[in-house]
Write a protein that holds these residues in place. Structure first.
Motif, mmCIF file in Angstrom:
data_model
loop_
_atom_site.group_PDB
_atom_site.id
_atom_site.type_symbol
_atom_site.label_atom_id
_atom_site.label_comp_id
_atom_site.label_asym_id
_atom_site.label_seq_id
_atom_site.Cartn_x
_atom_site.Cartn_y
_atom_site.Cartn_z
ATOM 1 N N PHE A 62 0.971 -1.208 -0.133
ATOM 2 C CA PHE A 62 0.105 0.036 0.087
ATOM 3 C C PHE A 62 0.970 1.151 0.059
ATOM 4 N N ASN A 63 0.417 2.238 -0.729
ATOM 5 C CA ASN A 63 1.380 3.360 -0.951
ATOM 6 C C ASN A 63 0.318 4.853 -0.587
ATOM 7 N N ASP A 64 0.837 5.619 -0.029
ATOM 8 C CA ASP A 64 -0.016 6.581 0.376
ATOM 9 C C ASP A 64 0.136 7.666 -0.669
ATOM 10 N N ALA A 65 1.357 7.843 -1.058
ATOM 11 C CA ALA A 65 1.572 9.185 -1.896
ATOM 12 C C ALA A 65 1.794 8.946 -3.398
ATOM 13 N N VAL A 66 1.468 9.813 -4.069
ATOM 14 C CA VAL A 66 1.664 9.872 -5.668
ATOM 15 C C VAL A 66 3.346 9.915 -5.820
ATOM 16 N N GLY A 67 4.079 9.290 -6.490
ATOM 17 C CA GLY A 67 5.273 9.193 -6.504
ATOM 18 C C GLY A 67 6.147 8.375 -6.114
ATOM 19 N N THR A 68 5.509 7.407 -5.083
ATOM 20 C CA THR A 68 6.448 6.410 -4.284
ATOM 21 C C THR A 68 6.746 5.414 -5.443
ATOM 22 N N THR A 69 8.329 5.424 -5.453
ATOM 23 C CA THR A 69 9.158 4.594 -6.339
ATOM 24 C C THR A 69 9.623 3.350 -5.889
ATOM 25 N N ARG A 70 9.714 2.270 -6.445
ATOM 26 C CA ARG A 70 10.436 0.892 -5.738
ATOM 27 C C ARG A 70 10.778 0.175 -6.825
ATOM 28 N N GLY A 71 11.992 -0.370 -6.709
ATOM 29 C CA GLY A 71 12.559 -1.459 -7.798
ATOM 30 C C GLY A 71 13.994 -0.870 -7.969
ATOM 31 N N ILE A 72 14.520 -1.534 -8.962
ATOM 32 C CA ILE A 72 14.148 -2.457 -9.970
ATOM 33 C C ILE A 72 14.670 -3.739 -9.467
ATOM 34 N N HIS A 73 13.948 -4.842 -8.979
ATOM 35 C CA HIS A 73 14.445 -5.920 -8.424
ATOM 36 C C HIS A 73 14.034 -7.097 -9.224
ATOM 37 N N ALA A 74 14.802 -8.042 -9.557
ATOM 38 C CA ALA A 74 14.708 -9.398 -10.248
ATOM 39 C C ALA A 74 14.931 -10.433 -9.223
ATOM 40 N N GLU A 75 13.912 -11.190 -9.161
ATOM 41 C CA GLU A 75 13.717 -12.249 -8.060
ATOM 42 C C GLU A 75 13.805 -13.776 -8.857
ATOM 43 N N PRO A 76 14.123 -14.571 -8.185
ATOM 44 C CA PRO A 76 14.168 -16.096 -8.677
ATOM 45 C C PRO A 76 12.744 -16.745 -8.678
ATOM 46 N N TRP A 77 11.966 -16.183 -8.891
ATOM 47 C CA TRP A 77 10.384 -16.715 -8.992
ATOM 48 C C TRP A 77 9.353 -15.781 -9.952
ATOM 49 N N ASP A 78 8.372 -16.285 -10.318
ATOM 50 C CA ASP A 78 7.461 -15.750 -11.128
ATOM 51 C C ASP A 78 6.683 -14.808 -10.233
ATOM 52 N N LYS A 79 6.082 -13.883 -10.813
ATOM 53 C CA LYS A 79 5.340 -12.738 -10.378
ATOM 54 C C LYS A 79 4.206 -12.460 -11.096
ATOM 55 N N TYR A 80 3.125 -12.331 -10.662
ATOM 56 C CA TYR A 80 1.549 -11.741 -11.213
ATOM 57 C C TYR A 80 1.136 -10.506 -10.701
#
Length: 470
Positions: A62-80
């Motif tokens: 959950f992200n409160d504010a506009v502009g919250t930025t996360r990443g760039i992360h590559a993990e050893p599993w699939d994600k949907y």
């Protein structure tokens, strides 16, 4: 928040292999809206070619504010990935080894859109609306021991055009310190485990697949397939495929009391354990079967779908193993015959007899095709790389069928000896003087190759020459 209502379920490919954007139907009225975020049956019916990736965890950020930025992360599993509320700008970068390393795709996601992110593709986002709930399913549990790959959000090479400049948004210290693309260690492929690595097929698989950090070759002393602790012996979610080259193959000894026990342990109990692990962890299981699952009475070549009817204990255990493996969602049963590989074998025995001036008696009423282990290994490699249809595949040498007598004559000929020195005899005549237990053999071991993809076609005489000169 504006949501696109009334979309049909559909999918769009991206420049990154395996990264697929989905449009989701969202139904709304004055009370709000509803969507099926992941509906496997409807996706399949719509022709959407997504893997049934077996999610084990559902997360919400959950992200409160506009502009919250996360990443760039590559993990050893699939994600949907999708969003429950709000809207994001997403950026995905291929951080896997290969030709598309560094490829970028960007898109906006709202509740009517989702994206399937395959293992090793870097995932990042920036919120475009307040109170954005970013949701994702993953098919493995987070572990500190897993392999992760990261890329700096501000990398100049991939040059993501963030809607809100990175200098104006809150970014974690870790994300700021991730490497640029030139310094990124690519995500290695999913692991491949080869069991029975010291056997003749295991050695051929080692030669075919090579030595890489993500390929593990396990002999009997390295991994006990009958151990009750097998489920915890590896972090199995890291494996994409298990190639089971381990087997009990002493056909005659399998008819004895001790041999019967060993054959069932190796060919059934161990196979059942691998099948359970493969099913639970979404692993592709490659299992090597045998012509001995048939009784050899058919007048023509045996097709993959023909009913099993083994004659002896060895064939019975291989048939039982096949039945178990067939329950694994992702499986290849490689049915083969008359295997010739590195080490002692019929071809080298005949070459030795020819050289020593011994004139052998050889069975002339059993028919099949020779299969060389390097061809089996190459076919398995192609199946895994190119995605052959799951199921049973006949994999043998090509060309006309032969008897053992024909093979012996061919060996004598390619080694420069007179093939007429060989005497053809029936199976009964050959084993008449045997001192121990003799297992029944199928007289017809010819397998139908018409439906086998990616089969390597090498003339038998060429293969015989190579093996007899080695």
């Amino acid at each position: 928040m504006s949501i696109a209502f009334g979309k049909g379920l559909s999918a769009r490919e991206t420049p990154i292999p395996g990264l697929v954007v989905l449009d989701l139907p969202v139904h709304g009225d004055a009370r709000g809206w509803f969507k099926e975020n992941w509906q496997r049956e409807k996706m399949t019916a719509a022709g959407i070619d997504l893997p049934d990736f077996g999610p084990v965890q559902n997360n919400i950020s959950f992200n409160d504010a506009v502009g919250t930025t996360r990443g760039i992360h590559a993990e050893p599993w699939d994600k949907y990935v999708s969003v429950a509320t709000g809207r994001i700008f997403g950026a995905w970068v291929d951080l896997r080894e290969g030709e598309t390393f560094g490829a970028v795709f960007t898109a906006e996601l709202d509740p009517s859109t989702a994206i399937f992110v395959p293992r090793g593709v870097g995932n990042s986002y920036q919120t475009l609306e307040p109170d954005t709930a970013y949701t994702y399913l993953v098919n493995d549990h987070w572990s500190p021991d897993a392999t992760y790959t990261f890329l700096n959000l501000a990398d100049e090479t991939v040059a993501v055009e963030w809607p809100i400049p990175l200098a104006e948004v809150e970014i974690s210290a870790k994300d700021k310190n991730h490497p640029r693309l030139a310094d990124v260690v690519p995500m290695p492929p999913s692991k491949i485990l080869v069991t029975g690595a010291n056997g003749q097929l295991g050695r051929a698989l080692r030669a075919e697949f090579g030595e890489h950090p993500w390929i593990e070759y396990a002999a009997r002393d390295d991994l006990d397939l009958t151990s009750p602790d097998l489920d915890s012996a590896r972090r199995w979610r890291e494996y994409g495929a298990i190639i089971n080259a381990a087997a009990y193959t002493k056909v005659d000894l399998a008819e004895t009391e001790s041999g019967r026990e060993e054959a069932w342990a190796a060919n059934v109990t161990a196979v059942a354990a691998l099948a359970r692990i493969a099913s639970a962890n979404g692993i592709t299981l490659v299992h090597v079967s045998s012509d001995y699952v048939f009784d050899g009475t058919k007048s023509g070549a045996y097709a993959p779908q023909d009913a099993l009817s083994p004659l002896g204990v060895y064939g019975q255990t291989k048939a039982a193993g096949d039945a178990i493996v067939s329950t694994v969602p992702r499986h290849y049963i490689i049915r083969t015959s008359w295997v010739i590989g590195d080490g002692p074998n019929f071809v080298r025995t005949m070459a030795s007899l020819a050289e020593r001036g011994i004139d052998p008696r050889v069975v002339n009423d059993q028919t099949g095709r020779l299969t060389f282990t390097d061809d089996i290994a190459a076919t398995i490699h192609r199946f895994l790389d190119e995605g052959a249809p799951y199921g049973v595949h006949n994999v043998t040498g090509t060309g006309d069928s032969m008897t053992w007598y024909d093979v012996a004559r061919a060996v004598f000929k390619v080694t420069g000896h007179d093939p007429d020195r060989i005497t053809g005899v029936s199976t009964e005549e050959y084993f008449a003087q045997a001192s121990g237990v003799v297992a029944p053999r199928p007289r017809n071991s010819v397998l139908d190759l018409s439906g086998t993809p990616h089969l390597r076609d090498t003339p038998v005489t060429q293969k015989l020459a190579a093996y007899t000169s080695a």
